[in-house]
Design a protein around this motif. Structure first.
Motif, PDB file in Angstrom:
ATOM      1  N   THR A   1      40.256  42.479  45.661  1.00 19.83           N
ATOM      2  CA  THR A   1      39.585  43.477  44.838  1.00 19.83           C
ATOM      3  C   THR A   1      38.162  43.039  44.524  1.00 19.83           C
ATOM      4  OG1 THR A   1      40.399  42.437  42.802  1.00 19.83           O
ATOM      5  CG2 THR A   1      41.754  44.175  43.767  1.00 19.83           C
TER       6      THR A   1
ATOM      7  N   GLY B   1      40.213  38.866  41.523  1.00 16.27           N
ATOM      8  CA  GLY B   1      41.106  38.590  40.398  1.00 16.27           C
ATOM      9  C   GLY B   1      41.220  39.725  39.403  1.00 16.27           C
ATOM     10  N   LEU B   2      40.826  40.938  39.808  1.00 18.11           N
ATOM     11  CA  LEU B   2      40.853  42.073  38.882  1.00 18.11           C
ATOM     12  C   LEU B   2      42.274  42.366  38.407  1.00 18.11           C
ATOM     13  CD1 LEU B   2      39.500  44.482  37.470  1.00 18.11           C
ATOM     14  CD2 LEU B   2      39.745  45.767  39.611  1.00 18.11           C
TER      15      LEU B   2
ATOM     16  N   GLU C   1      44.930  40.332  38.358  1.00 18.38           N
ATOM     17  CA  GLU C   1      45.424  39.243  37.507  1.00 18.38           C
ATOM     18  C   GLU C   1      44.855  39.350  36.096  1.00 18.38           C
ATOM     19  OE1 GLU C   1      44.284  38.988  40.480  1.00 18.38           O
ATOM     20  OE2 GLU C   1      45.685  37.851  41.734  1.00 18.38           O
ATOM     21  N   ARG C   2      43.585  39.767  35.999  1.00 21.09           N
ATOM     22  CA  ARG C   2      42.953  39.895  34.685  1.00 21.09           C
ATOM     23  C   ARG C   2      43.561  41.033  33.878  1.00 21.09           C
ATOM     24  NH1 ARG C   2      36.892  41.490  35.069  1.00 21.09           N
ATOM     25  NH2 ARG C   2      37.820  43.582  35.173  1.00 21.09           N
ATOM     26  N   GLU C   3      43.968  42.105  34.546  1.00 22.99           N
ATOM     27  CA  GLU C   3      44.501  43.275  33.849  1.00 22.99           C
ATOM     28  C   GLU C   3      46.018  43.230  33.686  1.00 22.99           C
ATOM     29  OE1 GLU C   3      42.551  45.054  32.401  1.00 22.99           O
ATOM     30  OE2 GLU C   3      40.640  44.784  33.422  1.00 22.99           O
TER      31      GLU C   3
ATOM     32  N   PRO D   1      48.468  41.372  31.629  1.00 21.48           N
ATOM     33  CA  PRO D   1      48.467  40.432  30.496  1.00 21.48           C
ATOM     34  C   PRO D   1      49.822  39.749  30.255  1.00 21.48           C
ATOM     35  CG  PRO D   1      48.602  42.662  29.673  1.00 21.48           C
ATOM     36  CD  PRO D   1      48.511  42.777  31.171  1.00 21.48           C
TER      37      PRO D   1
ATOM     38  N   LYS E   1      51.854  35.764  31.120  1.00 14.41           N
ATOM     39  CA  LYS E   1      51.558  34.397  31.517  1.00 14.41           C
ATOM     40  C   LYS E   1      52.844  33.652  31.831  1.00 14.41           C
ATOM     41  CE  LYS E   1      47.418  34.107  28.574  1.00 14.41           C
ATOM     42  NZ  LYS E   1      46.759  33.378  27.452  1.00 14.41           N
TER      43      LYS E   1
ATOM     44  N   ASN F   1      49.402  48.714  32.145  1.00 15.82           N
ATOM     45  CA  ASN F   1      47.985  48.421  31.940  1.00 15.82           C
ATOM     46  C   ASN F   1      47.254  48.322  33.275  1.00 15.82           C
ATOM     47  OD1 ASN F   1      45.865  47.600  29.883  1.00 15.82           O
ATOM     48  ND2 ASN F   1      45.761  45.859  31.290  1.00 15.82           N
ATOM     49  N   VAL F   2      47.913  47.734  34.276  1.00 15.82           N
ATOM     50  CA  VAL F   2      47.315  47.670  35.612  1.00 15.82           C
ATOM     51  C   VAL F   2      47.131  49.075  36.167  1.00 15.82           C
ATOM     52  CG1 VAL F   2      47.659  46.871  37.977  1.00 15.82           C
ATOM     53  CG2 VAL F   2      48.209  45.365  36.068  1.00 15.82           C
TER      54      VAL F   2
ATOM     55  N   ARG G   1      44.146  50.599  34.187  1.00 14.14           N
ATOM     56  CA  ARG G   1      42.819  50.002  34.258  1.00 14.14           C
ATOM     57  C   ARG G   1      42.213  50.019  35.666  1.00 14.14           C
ATOM     58  NH1 ARG G   1      39.284  49.395  31.064  1.00 14.14           N
ATOM     59  NH2 ARG G   1      38.713  47.246  31.601  1.00 14.14           N
TER      60      ARG G   1
ATOM     61  N   GLN H   1      38.207  51.377  37.067  1.00 10.95           N
ATOM     62  CA  GLN H   1      37.236  50.433  37.626  1.00 10.95           C
ATOM     63  C   GLN H   1      37.071  50.620  39.124  1.00 10.95           C
ATOM     64  OE1 GLN H   1      37.560  46.368  35.695  1.00 10.95           O
ATOM     65  NE2 GLN H   1      39.475  47.273  34.945  1.00 10.95           N
TER      66      GLN H   1
END
Length: 729
Positions: free
Chosen positions: A238, A242-243, A245-247, A249, A251, A267-268, A271, A275
């Motif tokens: 993307t 890492g887009l 992975e960032r979106e 949330p 861990k 959320n993925v 979001r 973008q």
């Protein structure tokens, strides 16, 4: 048969009776037969069961001619039924055909016999051991849950529990069935937060000495909680890297909580289209659990699709707008990175026109190259025309103002695009009028409105009576129920001709005068509140300025100004403290040279409650036209006090808005005064106090306020009542 396998029968063998459970067989017990002369011969292994001669005799002879006709059915005899034997009893001889027919008749008669009535069956409920018999309506139970509180699931369990939903059942078996449902509920809840090895059992036990009462006990054993051991995303690269992975949330090391994981995946999905990735799709997750380490390896496939930029707008369906007007409504420029929020915004802007029965805006792949390596994404607008005409009405009441009834007819697209014609009227106790307005919405720019109005009105208040004609125009940028904007404004013009009665302090009497007024009103507002009709937090600031000129026995220029601030503070989720302060001033002209309708007044539902409309401020004492000096029973006073207005004013209000469900109670205190001076003095404030009721609807609260003046003076209202839509401020 091996466990987990299904054996196929060999040729010559019968099929197994069940494929789900083993076939049970019972050994056959044999008894030695005494050798008597009457006993039949026991066949040996070499002796046929039916001798050949007997077999040939019993089988009907068949013709060798295949074309021969069939034998008559009478030549055949029914097979002789074999009588059932009872151990120790001799076998009955074969029945004759007549006996067989009689048996058949008896069997048919038994089948045709009517069924016994339902009341003849035993319908007593099954009892659980240890539970005393009791009438069905008296079986009550209590519930105890163990093991869920330690993992924080007790509240969620009780909200969904079949047992907790009631404490009474027709019988104890129903209680047991509910307990079984709750076992499965507890297991599902534990798995939802990562306790995949969790088990749950239930038991029903009697309460000693309490007939018809039982206790349902549910015991949960959560076991170990599984956690995320690894997180892997299967997707194409993307921009930026890492887009995804960032979106996402979540861990490594977090519990495998179903709600949290589903929320992260949502959320993925949300979001990525914001973008640039208009066609991104989140696939089906996979979690591989390890019961030795209590870890789960999480894998999520994502199809990102091409990175897009905004392209063209295309339409289909029953058109309301051409493409060029739809482009006025968009908040993006072609070539900008695709953002799904701007697509939703365009759809809402189309809906806000109220001209569609349905409208959809969908991204479409084009294959055309866009800037920065993107692909152009067109927006397909599907239009379905809706009704363009509207009838509306509104009613209200205020002490000193009387009843008012307003109505309007609107054609929202008589002059496309979005050129509306509005015919409105008002019929009230003290106000009557008719007006015609042309309005162009989204005039060359999103949210810009142009209006031109012509109206004629009659107003008959204690302060003045006026016959007024107005021609005005305005350009505005306003908030709407869909978009509540922080900054709003308007500017325009007014041409007013009015004939009014005014109190002449030189003549000490009322006279009629005609005024011609030109004005250039302007307004700017700043709003951080959370709702237009029912704000619960934030504040608002409003500033009105209007340079004007009045022609009556000469031309006199002057300026009117007003500043207002309101604030809203939520004390709790159900209590909001609201406050307001407002001041106004007129400079450059004497009060008596102003048309009475252009002066400032205070009092009423939108001002200082407790007082009648326009009741505050300077007053004149005039003869009462209703007073009859010749009537010995006359109750009206010989004189009355009438407001004359002023050049400045101030108002303050505070109220506590308590809401419960769709209803509310609002105690309040208001204060204010009108002054003859250019600027408000802040002295001689008058106070009113009261309480209001609210009924909250989807279009705003309905308001009923009752108030009374504090330190009431002669001629002022004792009780004031106000009915309207929306909060007081």
């Amino acid at each position: 048969m091996a466990h987990g396998q299904i054996n196929q029968p060999k040729p010559g063998q019968g099929a197994p009776s069940s494929l789900l459970s083993p076939v049970q067989t019972t050994p056959v017990q044999t008894t030695p037969v005494q050798n008597t002369s009457t006993a039949p011969t026991v066949p040996t292994d070499d002796t046929p069961i039916v001798p050949d001669a007997t077999f040939e005799k019993e089988v009907p002879q068949l013709s060798n001619d295949p074309n021969a006709p069939l034998e008559p059915i009478e030549d055949f005899t029914a097979p002789t039924p074999v009588a059932q034997s009872t151990p120790g009893q001799p076998v009955a001889s074969a029945a004759t055909p007549a006996d067989a027919a009689a048996a058949q008749v008896a069997q048919d008669a038994e089948l045709n016999r009517p069924l016994p009535p339902l009341s003849g069956f035993n319908v007593e409920p099954v009892q659980i051991a240890g539970v005393e018999d009791a009438p069905a309506s008296e079986i009550r139970y209590e519930t105890r849950v163990e093991g869920l509180d330690a993992i924080g699931l007790t509240d969620r369990f009780e909200a969904l529990s079949a047992l907790k939903d009631d404490n009474e059942a027709p019988n104890a078996v129903i209680v047991a069935a509910r307990a079984k449902e709750d076992e499965e509920l507890a297991k599902r809840l534990m798995r939802a937060v990562g306790y995949y090895d969790g088990t749950a059992t239930s038991a029903i036990e009697p309460l000693p000495g309490q007939q018809g009462r039982v206790r349902a006990v549910l015991t949960a054993l959560p076991g170990a909680q599984y956690k995320l051991g690894s997180i892997a995303i299967r997707a194409e690269p993307t921009v930026p890297p890492g887009l995804i992975e960032r979106e996402l949330p979540i861990k490594v090391g977090e519990p495998i909580d179903a709600e949290r994981i589903q929320g992260a995946e949502a959320n993925v999905s949300l979001r990525l289209p914001q973008q640039g990735y208009a066609f991104a799709e989140v696939g089906q997750r996979d979690i591989l659990l390890d019961d030795a380490t209590h870890l789960g390896d999480y894998t999520l496939p994502v199809t990102v699709g091409p990175r897009g930029s905004f392209g063209r707008i295309v339409t289909k369906g029953d058109p309301v707008f051409e493409t060029d007007h739809i482009e006025v409504l968009r908040r993006y420029k072609p070539g900008e990175l695709f953002d799904a929020r701007l697509v939703d915004d365009l759809r809402q802007a189309l809906v806000a026109t109220s001209l569609f029965s349905s409208v959809a805006v969908e991204p479409q792949r084009t294959g055309r190259a866009g800037p920065d390596g993107t692909e152009e994404v067109d927006l397909l607008v599907t239009q379905n025309k809706g009704p363009a005409r509207t009838l509306a009405g509104q009613a209200g009441y205020g002490t000193g103002e009387g009843f008012t009834l307003q109505g309007s007819w609107t054609h929202r697209n008589l002059f496309p695009p979005e050129g509306a014609l509005i015919v409105s009227g008002i019929a009230g106790t003290q106000q009557q009028g008719l007006g015609v307005t042309f309005r162009r919405s989204n005039a060359g720019r999103r949210d810009r409105t142009v209006t031109v109005t012509a109206s004629a009105n009659r107003q008959d208040y204690d302060a003045f009576e006026a016959f007024t004609g107005t021609f005005s125009g305005r350009i505005s940028y306003d908030s709407t129920p869909i978009w509540q904007k922080k900054w709003t404004y308007f500017y325009g013009f007014e041409l007013v001709g009015t004939n009014e009665d005014v109190y002449d302090f030189t003549l000490l009497d009322r006279v009629r005068r005609t005024y011609f007024i030109g004005a250039l009103p302007a307004y700017v507002g700043y709003d951080t509140s959370d709702d237009l009709l029912n704000p619960t937090k934030g504040f608002r600031l409003k500033l009105n300025v209007s340079p004007e000129a009045s022609m009556n026995r000469g031309t006199r220029p002057y300026a009117r100004g007003m500043l207002e601030g309101t604030a809203y503070y939520p004390v709790t989720s159900s209590i909001v403290i609201a406050g307001r302060a407002r001041v106004g001033a007129i400079a450059g002209i004497a009060r008596d040279d102003l048309a009475p309708s252009r002066r400032y007044y205070a009092g009423g539902g939108g001002s200082v409650r407790g007082f009648g409309f326009q009741e505050l401020g300077p007053k004149t004492e005039e003869p009462n036209p209703k007073f009859d000096a010749t009537d010995p029973e006359e109750k009206d006073p010989p004189t009355i006090f009438r407001p004359v207005g002023g050049r400045s004013f101030n108002e303050f209000a505070i109220e506590a808005r308590y809401r419960f469900g769709n209803f509310g109670i609002v105690p309040f205190v208001d204060a204010g005064q009108v002054y003859d001076s250019t600027l408000p003095k802040g002295s001689d404030l008058r106070f009113g106090a009261g309480i209001g009721g609210r009924f909250y609807t989807n279009f705003g609260p309905l308001r009923v306020d009752v108030a009374t003046p504090i330190a009431r003076k002669p001629g002022e209202s004792k009780i004031a009542l106000y009915l309207s839509i929306g909060q007081a401020f």
